[in-house]
Design an enzyme around this catalytic site. Structure first.
Site, short mmCIF file in Angstrom:
data_model
loop_
_atom_site.label_atom_id
_atom_site.label_comp_id
_atom_site.label_asym_id
_atom_site.label_seq_id
_atom_site.Cartn_x
_atom_site.Cartn_y
_atom_site.Cartn_z
N LYS A 79 0.91 -1.29 -0.04
CA LYS A 79 -0.05 0.03 -0.09
C LYS A 79 0.90 1.42 -0.08
O LYS A 79 1.93 1.38 0.78
CB LYS A 79 -0.84 -0.11 1.42
CG LYS A 79 -1.87 0.86 1.38
CD LYS A 79 -2.68 0.97 2.37
CE LYS A 79 -3.74 1.94 2.87
NZ LYS A 79 -4.56 2.08 3.85
N SER A 154 -9.64 1.85 2.88
CA SER A 154 -8.78 2.48 2.10
C SER A 154 -7.55 1.88 1.22
O SER A 154 -7.08 2.20 0.25
CB SER A 154 -7.99 3.60 2.83
OG SER A 154 -7.04 3.25 3.74
N SER A 178 -9.96 -0.68 6.78
CA SER A 178 -9.15 -0.29 5.57
C SER A 178 -8.41 -1.76 5.03
O SER A 178 -8.14 -1.70 3.74
CB SER A 178 -8.20 0.62 5.61
OG SER A 178 -8.87 1.93 5.55
N1 GLN Z 1 -13.10 4.18 6.48
C1 GLN Z 1 -12.57 4.49 7.61
C2 GLN Z 1 -12.03 5.86 7.79
O1 GLN Z 1 -12.22 6.59 6.86
C3 GLN Z 1 -11.39 3.71 8.16
C4 GLN Z 1 -10.31 3.85 7.06
C5 GLN Z 1 -8.85 3.05 7.24
O2 GLN Z 1 -8.97 2.01 7.98
N2 GLN Z 1 -7.70 3.61 7.12
O3 GLN Z 1 -11.24 6.49 8.50
#
Ligand code: GLN
Length: 484
Positions: A79, A154, A178
């Site tokens: 990532k 994400s 994410s």
């Molecule tokens: N969707 C969650 C957020 O926007 C989790 C994102 C993540 O785990 N990086 O914060």
């Protein structure tokens, strides 16, 4: 040889027995990326040259009978929020568009020592803030199962890359879901480890008390394989646990007879589509026939998890992202006035969602509001932790959904951030409590989209989750299906 259907353990077997050379293996996946990335946009950066050079070195050492690492020759995608030495690391932000780290994250260093081969950096929501990888700056990533839909986020790029056969295995990071949510949307397996299990050194910070780097793969066994190489104490991360890590793959076949699996009926029966409920019920039957005992549990404070998370995460983000001021790091907006330089840099180079979170977090931490928001959310966090402690007195793990729906359509939630936040309802609790959680595919909805099942466990009990997940995959074939 078509390697796209091979999982990582199968690839390693072929590499170890020298039926497959590391060069051919890496070349295959680079070709897959060349064929598909223009459409799917799962990779921001591909590193052909260094990948081929590393593959060559593995092959040479193997031919000479010299020692190689446990992942020798295995291609891996990482990532783009995880720092890679001399390889651009954007965190999906215009702010870091040209950032080339001069060091590796500890996890990347460990993979390098294990002789895994980095093939590229995968797409993400900016700084990990989002659940769809519809990144307005770098362009959205498509779900390989249905190009009208998002891959989740994400870590959407890592999930889409695996589902589309562009990488056999990948790293993601999970602050509120994410890893697990994109794994669910793309029909793969993903694990958020216990807080402190995997070093965060070199992970570009979003919300430090919540996030962990973790493995994403086709199977639970591959996930265990990758976790074994990443986990363990790191003196460079003060929150890293000293608890010894394990060979997670070694114990994966142990039977789960006598396992007590907790099910929160409320999560199973309310707010889910019928297909998800019925897929989860079938999964429960499979565990029962394998000798597990199903126990009803309650998580009374889980309905407040999203609200607490969306206070705590922006508060931490507002502090973590204050370093991007145009002075020491990254891009700088040209002005001749210092104050304007700060504000213009941050206005020009942070996207809308990131600015929204910084503003929310700064507000919630400001004097007079701190007690009402941050402190209150911290108390809810404690209650959620206590709910899990109580539940785990009676069960070994908790089974439930990863997401309330299957993959949503592109643009469906973008104009309405709240609807996107609410979709994190089943994943954020594990982050608030610091627990390990695994997502794996447990079926498909009528339009052919994968459904995710989540298994959550007590701290440092990754091995229980992996054993149960592996048992499920040994009795089903959902994890072997690939998009057309
Ligand atoms: N969707 C969650 C957020 O926007 C989790 C994102 C993540 O785990 N990086 O914060």
């Amino acid at each position: 040889m078509d390697l796209s259907s091979f999982n990582a353990c199968q690839l390693l077997d072929a590499l170890e027995s020298q039926q497959l050379s590391a060069e051919d293996c890496v070349r295959f996946f680079l070709k897959q990326i060349a064929n598909q990335n223009a459409t799917l946009n799962a990779f921001y950066t591909v590193v052909e040259e260094s990948a081929m050079a590393s593959a060559k070195s593995v092959d040479q050492r193997r031919k000479k009978g010299l020692p190689v690492g446990p992942l020798a020759g295995l291609p891996i995608a990482v990532k783009d929020g995880i720092c890679t030495h001399n390889v651009r690391t954007t965190a999906g932000s215009p702010m870091l568009e040209n950032y080339v780290p001069f060091y590796n994250a500890t996890v990347v260093e460990r993979l390098w020592e294990a002789d895994a081969i980095l093939i590229g950096k995968t797409s993400m929501d900016e700084f990990g803030m989002g659940s769809s990888t519809e990144n307005p700056h770098f362009g959205g990533t498509l779900n390989p199962w249905d190009h009208q839909r998002v891959p989740g986020g994400s870590s959407g790029g890592s999930a889409a890359a695996i589902a589309a056969g562009m990488a056999p295995i990948a790293l993601g990071s999970d602050t509120g879901g994410s890893i697990r949510q994109p794994a669910a949307f793309c029909g793969i397996t993903g694990l958020k480890p216990t807080y402190g299990r995997v070093s965060r050194y070199g992970l570009i910070a979003y919300a430090s008390s919540l996030e962990q780097i973790g493995p994403m793969a086709k199977t639970v066994e591959d996930t265990a394989l990758l976790l074994s190489s990443c986990a363990g104490h790191d003196p460079r991360d003060s929150t890293s646990a000293t608890e010894p890590s394990e060979d997670y793959r070694a114990g994966i076949n142990r039977p789960i007879e006598g396992f007590r699996i907790g099910v929160c009926r409320d999560h199973l029966e309310n707010g889910l589509s019928v297909e998800i409920t019925s897929a989860l019920k079938q999964a429960i039957d499979i565990f029962e026939s394998a000798g597990a005992q199903i126990v009803d549990i309650e998580l009374p404070n889980s309905s407040n998890a999203v609200a607490a998370y969306y206070v705590i995460a922006p508060c931490e983000a507002s502090a973590n992202l204050s370093r991007y001021d145009g002075v020491r790091y990254t891009e700088r907006a040209p002005t001749d006035n210092l104050d304007q330089m700060y504000s213009k840099t941050r206005a020009d180079f942070f996207g809308d969602e990131v600015q929204r979170r910084i503003l929310l977090g700064t507000f919630a931490l400001s004097s007079g509001y701190y007690d009402q928001y941050y402190l209150q959310a911290s108390k809810v966090r404690r209650l959620i932790q206590q709910d899990f402690e109580t539940a785990f007195n009676g069960v070994d793990l908790i089974l439930g959904p990863t997401t309330p729906t299957t993959a949503f359509k592109i643009n469906q939630c973008r104009q309405d951030p709240l609807s996107m936040y609410l979709a994190d309802v089943y994943t954020v609790s594990a982050n608030l409590a610091g627990l390990p959680a695994l997502s794996l595919n447990c079926g498909f909805d009528p339009s052919g989209l994968p459904i995710g099942m989540q298994l959550q466990g007590p701290r440092f009990k990754e091995s229980s989750l992996l054993r149960a997940g592996h048992l499920f995959q040994s009795q089903t074939d959902f994890h072997n299906r690939r998009p057309a």
